[in-house]
Every structure is written in C-alpha cells, then in structure tokens.
Design a protein around this motif. Structure first.
Motif, PDB file in Angstrom:
ATOM      1  N   SER A  97       7.657  36.205  60.017  1.00 36.31           N
ATOM      2  CA  SER A  97       9.020  35.830  60.417  1.00 36.31           C
ATOM      3  C   SER A  97      10.114  36.406  59.521  1.00 36.31           C
ATOM      4  O   SER A  97      11.187  36.766  60.020  1.00 36.31           O
ATOM      5  N   ILE A  98       9.873  36.515  58.201  1.00 35.48           N
ATOM      6  CA  ILE A  98      10.942  36.971  57.301  1.00 35.48           C
ATOM      7  C   ILE A  98      11.360  38.417  57.582  1.00 35.48           C
ATOM      8  O   ILE A  98      12.559  38.690  57.739  1.00 35.48           O
ATOM      9  N   PRO A  99      10.426  39.383  57.667  1.00 32.68           N
ATOM     10  CA  PRO A  99      10.865  40.745  57.998  1.00 32.68           C
ATOM     11  C   PRO A  99      11.561  40.828  59.358  1.00 32.68           C
ATOM     12  O   PRO A  99      12.575  41.518  59.492  1.00 32.68           O
ATOM     13  N   LEU A 100      11.017  40.135  60.358  1.00 34.05           N
ATOM     14  CA  LEU A 100      11.648  40.152  61.680  1.00 34.05           C
ATOM     15  C   LEU A 100      13.052  39.566  61.619  1.00 34.05           C
ATOM     16  O   LEU A 100      13.981  40.083  62.258  1.00 34.05           O
ATOM     17  N   THR A 101      13.224  38.500  60.845  1.00 34.83           N
ATOM     18  CA  THR A 101      14.545  37.871  60.714  1.00 34.83           C
ATOM     19  C   THR A 101      15.543  38.817  60.066  1.00 34.83           C
ATOM     20  O   THR A 101      16.650  39.027  60.588  1.00 34.83           O
ATOM     21  N   ILE A 102      15.169  39.403  58.938  1.00 28.23           N
ATOM     22  CA  ILE A 102      16.104  40.258  58.185  1.00 28.23           C
ATOM     23  C   ILE A 102      16.453  41.514  58.974  1.00 28.23           C
ATOM     24  O   ILE A 102      17.638  41.841  59.160  1.00 28.23           O
ATOM     25  N   PHE A 103      15.452  42.233  59.455  1.00 30.03           N
ATOM     26  CA  PHE A 103      15.717  43.493  60.162  1.00 30.03           C
ATOM     27  C   PHE A 103      16.488  43.265  61.460  1.00 30.03           C
ATOM     28  O   PHE A 103      17.443  43.986  61.755  1.00 30.03           O
ATOM     29  N   LEU A 176      21.185  31.529  61.876  1.00 31.09           N
ATOM     30  CA  LEU A 176      21.836  31.255  60.589  1.00 31.09           C
ATOM     31  C   LEU A 176      22.047  32.542  59.790  1.00 31.09           C
ATOM     32  O   LEU A 176      23.060  32.685  59.090  1.00 31.09           O
ATOM     33  N   SER A 177      21.105  33.475  59.876  1.00 28.10           N
ATOM     34  CA  SER A 177      21.246  34.752  59.159  1.00 28.10           C
ATOM     35  C   SER A 177      22.382  35.584  59.733  1.00 28.10           C
ATOM     36  O   SER A 177      23.130  36.239  58.981  1.00 28.10           O
ATOM     37  N   ILE A 178      22.535  35.581  61.048  1.00 32.03           N
ATOM     38  CA  ILE A 178      23.641  36.312  61.682  1.00 32.03           C
ATOM     39  C   ILE A 178      24.980  35.747  61.200  1.00 32.03           C
ATOM     40  O   ILE A 178      25.911  36.496  60.876  1.00 32.03           O
ATOM     41  N   ASN A 179      25.083  34.429  61.149  1.00 32.44           N
ATOM     42  CA  ASN A 179      26.313  33.800  60.648  1.00 32.44           C
ATOM     43  C   ASN A 179      26.593  34.210  59.198  1.00 32.44           C
ATOM     44  O   ASN A 179      27.746  34.454  58.824  1.00 32.44           O
ATOM     45  N   LEU A 356      14.466  52.954  58.026  1.00 32.60           N
ATOM     46  CA  LEU A 356      15.146  51.662  58.146  1.00 32.60           C
ATOM     47  C   LEU A 356      15.566  51.389  59.587  1.00 32.60           C
ATOM     48  O   LEU A 356      15.442  50.264  60.088  1.00 32.60           O
ATOM     49  N   ASN A 357      16.062  52.440  60.274  1.00 32.33           N
ATOM     50  CA  ASN A 357      16.424  52.291  61.688  1.00 32.33           C
ATOM     51  C   ASN A 357      15.215  51.918  62.532  1.00 32.33           C
ATOM     52  O   ASN A 357      15.307  51.089  63.443  1.00 32.33           O
ATOM     53  N   PHE A 358      14.093  52.535  62.225  1.00 33.70           N
ATOM     54  CA  PHE A 358      12.862  52.252  62.977  1.00 33.70           C
ATOM     55  C   PHE A 358      12.475  50.779  62.844  1.00 33.70           C
ATOM     56  O   PHE A 358      12.156  50.120  63.840  1.00 33.70           O
ATOM     57  N   PHE A 359      12.512  50.266  61.602  1.00 34.56           N
ATOM     58  CA  PHE A 359      12.134  48.865  61.387  1.00 34.56           C
ATOM     59  C   PHE A 359      13.119  47.905  62.056  1.00 34.56           C
ATOM     60  O   PHE A 359      12.715  46.885  62.625  1.00 34.56           O
ATOM     61  N   MET A 360      14.406  48.218  62.000  1.00 37.83           N
ATOM     62  CA  MET A 360      15.394  47.341  62.623  1.00 37.83           C
ATOM     63  C   MET A 360      15.255  47.329  64.149  1.00 37.83           C
ATOM     64  O   MET A 360      15.260  46.262  64.777  1.00 37.83           O
ATOM     65  N   ILE A 361      15.127  48.507  64.730  1.00 41.79           N
ATOM     66  CA  ILE A 361      15.001  48.597  66.193  1.00 41.79           C
ATOM     67  C   ILE A 361      13.708  47.961  66.661  1.00 41.79           C
ATOM     68  O   ILE A 361      13.680  47.197  67.637  1.00 41.79           O
ATOM     69  N   SER A 362      12.592  48.256  65.953  1.00 41.50           N
ATOM     70  CA  SER A 362      11.298  47.720  66.372  1.00 41.50           C
ATOM     71  C   SER A 362      11.247  46.198  66.220  1.00 41.50           C
ATOM     72  O   SER A 362      10.675  45.505  67.074  1.00 41.50           O
ATOM     73  N   SER A 363      11.870  45.640  65.167  1.00 40.09           N
ATOM     74  CA  SER A 363      11.893  44.178  64.986  1.00 40.09           C
ATOM     75  C   SER A 363      12.638  43.495  66.121  1.00 40.09           C
ATOM     76  O   SER A 363      12.165  42.502  66.693  1.00 40.09           O
ATOM     77  N   THR A 364      13.801  44.046  66.462  1.00 40.79           N
ATOM     78  CA  THR A 364      14.568  43.475  67.573  1.00 40.79           C
ATOM     79  C   THR A 364      13.814  43.620  68.888  1.00 40.79           C
ATOM     80  O   THR A 364      13.790  42.695  69.713  1.00 40.79           O
ATOM     81  N   ALA A 365      13.175  44.777  69.081  1.00 38.60           N
ATOM     82  CA  ALA A 365      12.407  45.003  70.318  1.00 38.60           C
ATOM     83  C   ALA A 365      11.223  44.042  70.416  1.00 38.60           C
ATOM     84  O   ALA A 365      10.890  43.564  71.515  1.00 38.60           O
TER      85      ALA A 365
END
Length: 709
Positions: A97-103, A176-179, A356-365
């Motif tokens: 959950s933590i990596p998915l939350t942050i990315f 909460l992280s988005i806020n 970094l883009n790959f991890f962010m896009i893949s986490s959201t996907a």
C-alpha cells in the motif's frame, strides 16, 4: 481575521432561552462524552477476570491460544502468535500500500489535468464505497485462487488477506495524501524548477519531502483501518491460531493460515466457553483500543513536530556569515571541461525521469484496474447468476433479498433517529460554544478521533454485552441501532462541525447586528446555511451503516426473515448475509446469490455517495442549472466525427512523442559520447583533488615550520 468562537462575534443580549439552549447543548455533549467513557470503562471492567488467571505479560506474549471452559485443564489464553501474525500481515500490507499511495498520490496531484484527475479520484471514491464483506467475497473467489495456483494450500491465507487489505486501506491513505500534497505551496515547485531541476526531481525531492509528515499521518491512519478489519479478514486469512508456518520455507511462510486480533473476537464472541474466555476476548478489544490510542498520539506528535518546524523556520534570524575564500584557484581549462561535459550529461536525468514516471503511471493504473476488476466481477456475476426467486426466498432461509433490504432500511432509520440529534448537538458545542484552547474541547476532539479509528468489532462487543446481555434487549434492530449510533457518531460529529464552521462569519455578524439572540442566530442562520454539509454527512453515515457488518452481526442476528416485529425484529442485513454465504463454502449457487446481494449493496452504497455529491452541488449557491437538452447535446457532440478525428490525431501524436522519448534513451552514439565525457570529467576531478591535497600538505608543512621558528 476573526476567530470562529463566541468572543469574535458582537455581543448579544443573553435571554433565558439562550441560557437554556447553551446548558442543554453542554449537557447533551457531556452525556455523549460519558457514554464514550462508559464504553472504555466497560471494556476494561470486562477484561479484568482473565488477568486473575493469567498475568498481563503472559497474556500478551505467550504463544498458546487454546480456549476452554472455566477451570478446564489445558486452557490457555496467549496472544503472542496472534499478535505476531497480525504484525506480519500488517507489514506485508504496507509493502503493497505505501508505494502505491505515494506514487499514485504524486501522479494525481502533480501530473493529471482536471478531467483526468476528477476521473481517477472518482475511481478511488468508488473503491472506498465498497463494503468490506464484498472485498472478502471477491478475494475468496478471485484473488485466493491465484495464490493457490502459486502454491498456497487454500484461498484463505496471509497473502490473500494482505493483498486485499492493501486495497481496502488505499482510499483513506490516498485521499489524505492528496490533501497533504496539494497543501504544499506553489512557490516550492517554482523555485525548484527555476533552479533547473526536472519535474520528477521537483516532485520527489521537494514536494514529497515537504508533504511527508502529513503523508506519514495518512499511512498511520491506514494502519488503524488494517488492524481493525474483522469480517473480511475472517473470510480470507485462514483463521488458524497456530501462528506463522516456519517449517515449509518462504512460500509456506507467506501462505500461512493466520488469525488476527479483531478476527479472533468476531469468530469466538458468540460462542465463548465461559467467563474467562469472554473476558479474554474483551481483553483483546482492550489491546486494540490501546493500539488505536497510540496511533492517534503518534498522529498528534507528528503534527506538533511539523508545527514546531514551521515556527522555527519563521523565527530564524538572518545572521551575517563570513565566507572564507578558498585559497585554491581552479584552472580555467579544467573548469571549462567540467561545465561542457556536465551539461551534456542528460542520459541519467532522462532515465531517472522515465523510471519515476513508469512507477507513478503503473501505480495509478493498478488502482484503477483493481477497482474495475472488483466492480466488473460483482456486476457480471451478480447479473449472470441472477435468480429472481432469491428476492422472495433464499434457499435454506425463511425469506429473501427483500427481507434483507427491509431490515437494512429499518436499521438505517433507527440509527439516524438516535445519531443526528446527538451528533448535531456536540458539533454545535464544538463549533459555536467551546473555546479552541479549552481542555474540555480538546478532550472531546481527542476522544472523537480515537473512536473514529476504533475497530467496529469493539463497538459490537460493547453493544452485545451492554444492550443485549446487561439491559436484556433482544438481538434486534433496536439493539443494533444503538450500537451503530456509537459507530457513526465520531464521523458525523466531524462532518457536522465542518459544515457549521464553514458558514461565513459575516452572516452571523449581520444577524447579531439586527438584534437577533444567539439562539435565533443558531436556528435561523447557522443551521439553515449549514444544510448542505449536514445532509451530505448524514447520507455518508447512512452508507456507512449499510456497509458495516461486524457490530450488526453481534447485535442483530444472522437469520433471513421479514422484520414483522418492527424495530424489535431480529434478522440479517445485506452485508451480514453476504458474510454468512461466503463463509459457507464455494458452492456456485450460494456464491451466485452472494454476488447478487453484493451487487444490490454496492448500488445502494455508491448511489448514496453520489447522491451526497449531487445534493452538495445543488445546494451550492454558485451552482447554475444547465438545461437537460444542453446536456444531451454536449454528450452527443463527443461522438461526432470531428471530435473522434481530433482524438485520433492527438493519440497518434502522443504515441510518437513517447516513442521518440524512449528511443532517445537508447541512442548508442549519444551513450558513447556520454561515457567518454564522464571519463574525461572524472579524470579532471581526480586531478583537481590531487592538486588540492598537495596544496594542503604544503600549507601544513609551512605552518609547522612557522611554529618551530
């Protein structure tokens, strides 16, 4: 700026009505606080008998959990293995959950545009609206078999539970992280970009670091959700009290059949073997309650550290610092080589940004894909296994889905009747009467925060013992509604307080200026203008009531029957029946009906969530009504040939640019030049270091000679 309390408002004449209103509000607030104190005291009182047989440390750290009848030889109550299993499951859940939350949080706030951002946030809200028992049913049917194919002995194991709980906690953690990320000042971003840092370096090196204390708070809040989950964990964790499997290697360990603290209460409370066994279960509730208190204290501590840092930054005085000039002067030729070669060093930056883009896009996907997976599965299986007869009578039960819906509606009505007056009174006190610095208000807010994150199974145990056993109320809608009132009170108080404090201060000042009393301002100005937030908070509380299962399971019953006795009827709600059917086994017909009930439940919960948003928009004075014809035309215009052609061209252009960006990373000619420049640069740096070292040695020799002379 005026503070939101009584001292900031114009003084009005205090009438007898004002005084009676004030004392009534304080009295009800005190009663609510006393009820919450009784809850804690009752659990502590019921937990005492087990400690007369077993010491506190033995209870916590002994590994044997073998319940037995009072006085039975061999009975043991040790939580060591259960606590260890819970902590290991929590650790694995946080790894997901933590990596998915942050990315995903960084990608949503820093990269997505308005429409796409709104879509992804809506998907996360959909995930938040899915009841926990539906997660359990889905995991048992879909996720568990995947791990069985990987070598797990059964669908119920630690990995299934950890993977599922990660996605259950994600909506809270991401929101909460988005806020927290959105609260980072824009100046931080502009300053970083102005210094030449890449967008990704700015996002992770500046924005993430600035928001990290609040993100840690979000993660800790998610931890409370993970530890307190009961019914879903009972379905998918395996429920073995033997502890972790350390005999069959790594896969045997991660696929262990485990039992959690909250799951133990849910499994054994209705079938305890006597006073000591019951007391041990209350002691587990006490342990969970203390864990929640520690979590809230950590959140407060992190918040205070953050405040102290911000204050210390403001108090820092600019001091004159004498800068010593470096005695060593760099050769201009070496400096030119360093500058030229370093400015050409772009491969590393591009590679870092791409990763970094790959991890962010893949986490959201992954989050969007998982939400789509669970919703599509419930929809397809619910419609595919549709049985019209199940609405009238479920096989092996007295009634059908209609009875479940009626019982759920009765529970909602009874709970709301109790909860709204209590929550509104406490919210009015906190928003309008309490001073921000008063200890009484701080105690109330801390109690509300603690109870908001307390596992619902603890409330269920309290309701069972107090309302059903002690007060003699039968297991019924009435007993369940009293219990659920305590479950939803903290969140309702917070929502109501926010809506009351959002009423503009000028409205109150104008009302006082016209000679209105404080009671008149409260009932004719504040509450009418806070209607939007009050209605939204109530609807979200209704969705929470429908989605809860653990407290209802303990205080209402599990038999499917029409509530012919009104509020004193026992029975099952939609969520408790899903739990019962999912726990019966993998019979296709039973699972089909369970999915059918899950589909109805999701429609109700998500429908209420969207209704709250719709009402919020409608009650917004800025809202402008758009004619229905205009909406239809706008929707149809999306599918015109011109828009489709534009979308195709844009997609083609974006695809080509992405291809060029990635292909440039693997341009071997450029890579050869970069490696050559890096070699030259390293040689120059090595030469400079050697010269600096030699110069420092000369300076030391000169100083030694001067001292000798």
């Amino acid at each position: 700026m005026l503070k939101n309390n009584a001292k900031s408002l114009p003084k009005a004449k205090t009438s007898k009505v004002d005084l009676s209103t004030k004392f009534s509000i304080i009295f009800v607030t005190t009663v609510v606080l006393m009820i919450l104190a009784i809850l804690v005291g009752f659990i502590l009182y019921k937990a005492v008998p087990v400690f007369s047989e077993f010491s506190f440390f033995k209870f916590l750290f002994s590994g044997e959990w073998k319940p037995g009848r009072d006085g039975e030889a061999g009975a043991s109550y040790g939580l060591g293995k259960i606590i260890l299993s819970t902590l290991v499951m929590l650790f694995i859940t946080l790894l997901f959950s933590i990596p998915l939350t942050i990315f995903s949080s960084l990608f949503i706030t820093e990269y997505l545009k308005n429409k796409t951002k709104k879509f992804v946030v809506t998907v996360i809200q959909l995930l938040a609206g899915i009841p926990s028992v539906v997660f359990g049913l889905f995991a048992l049917d879909q996720i568990g078999p995947i791990f069985v194919a990987m070598g797990a002995p059964s669908s119920g194991n630690m990995m299934t539970a950890s993977f599922t709980l990660a996605f259950m906690a994600l909506p809270t953690m991401i929101t909460l992280s988005i806020n927290a990320i959105e609260a980072v000042p824009e100046g931080h971003r502009y300053a970083s970009l102005g210094l030449g840092m890449t967008k990704e370096k700015t996002t992770f090196g500046v924005v993430l670091v600035s928001a990290m204390p609040k993100i840690i708070t979000a993660i800790i809040t998610g931890v409370a959700r993970i530890i307190g989950e009961t019914m879903a964990v009972i379905l998918i964790a395996g429920n073995s009290s033997k502890g972790l499997n350390t005999d069959d290697g790594f896969f045997g360990f991660i696929f262990s059949s485990i039992r959690t603290l909250a799951g133990t209460i849910g499994l054994e409370m209705l079938e305890n073997h006597g006073n000591i066994h019951e007391s041990a279960l209350y002691a587990i509730g006490m342990v969970l309650f203390f864990i929640v208190i520690i979590i809230n204290l950590l959140i407060i501590a992190i918040g205070n550290i953050n405040k102290k840092k911000s204050k210390s930054i403001k108090k820092v005085k600019h001091k004159k610092v004498k800068i010593k000039q470096n005695e060593y002067e760099y050769d201009s030729y070496n400096l030119n080589i360093l500058v030229q070669t370093y400015t050409e060093k772009r491969f590393g930056k591009k590679a870092e940004s791409a990763i970094l883009n790959f991890f962010m896009i893949s986490s959201t996907a992954i989050i969007v894909a998982f939400t789509s997976w669970i919703l599509l599965t419930v929809t397809i299986k619910g419609i595919g296994g549709f049985d019209p007869g199940a609405f009238v009578e479920i096989e092996g039960q007295r009634s059908g889905i209609f009875a479940l819906i009626f019982t759920t509606v009765l529970l909602v009505l009874a709970t709301i009747i109790f909860a709204i007056p209590l929550a509104l009174t406490v919210a009015i006190y906190l928003a309008e009467y309490a001073h921000k610095d008063s200890k009484f208000a701080k105690i109330i807010r801390f109690a509300i925060n603690v109870l908001a994150s307390t596992p619902s199974i603890v409330f269920g145990v309290f309701g069972l013992s107090l309302f059903v056993v002690a007060m003699g109320i039968p297991m019924s809608v009435f007993a369940a509604s009293l219990t659920m009132t305590m479950v939803i009170l903290p969140s309702m108080i917070t929502a109501f307080e926010d809506s009351i404090t959002s009423v503009p201060q000028l409205y109150k000042e104008a009302a006082y200026g016209m000679g209105m009393t404080r009671t008149g301002v409260l009932f004719k100005v504040i509450i009418p203008n806070a209607t939007k937030g009050l209605v939204t908070g109530t609807i979200l509380a209704v969705a929470r009531i429908i989605g809860e299962s653990a407290p209802v399971y303990l205080t209402l019953g599990t038999s499917v029957r029409m509530p012919t006795e009104g509020f004193f009827s026992s029975g099952a709600t939609l969520t408790t029946q899903i739990y019962m059917m999912a726990s019966e086994g993998n019979d296709p017909h039973t699972l089909g009906v369970a999915y059918q009930i899950a589909l109805v439940t999701i429609f109700l919960v998500l429908g209420l969530n969207f209704l709250s948003k719709y009402i919020g928009v409608k009650l917004n004075p800025i809202h402008k009504k758009v004619p229905f014809k205009v909406k239809i035309k706008a929707f149809i215009s999306i599918f015109t040939w011109t828009n489709i052609e534009k979308a195709y061209k844009k997609t083609k252009k974006d695809t080509i640019s992405i291809y060029k960006k990635w292909s440039s990373l693997f341009n071997f000619k450029k890579m050869k030049i970069h490696f050559k420049n890096a070699k030259t640069r390293n040689n120059v740096i090595k030469t400079i270091k050697e010269e600096a070292k030699n110069n420092s040695k000369k300076d030391i020799k000169i100083n030694v000679k001067e001292k000798e002379d």
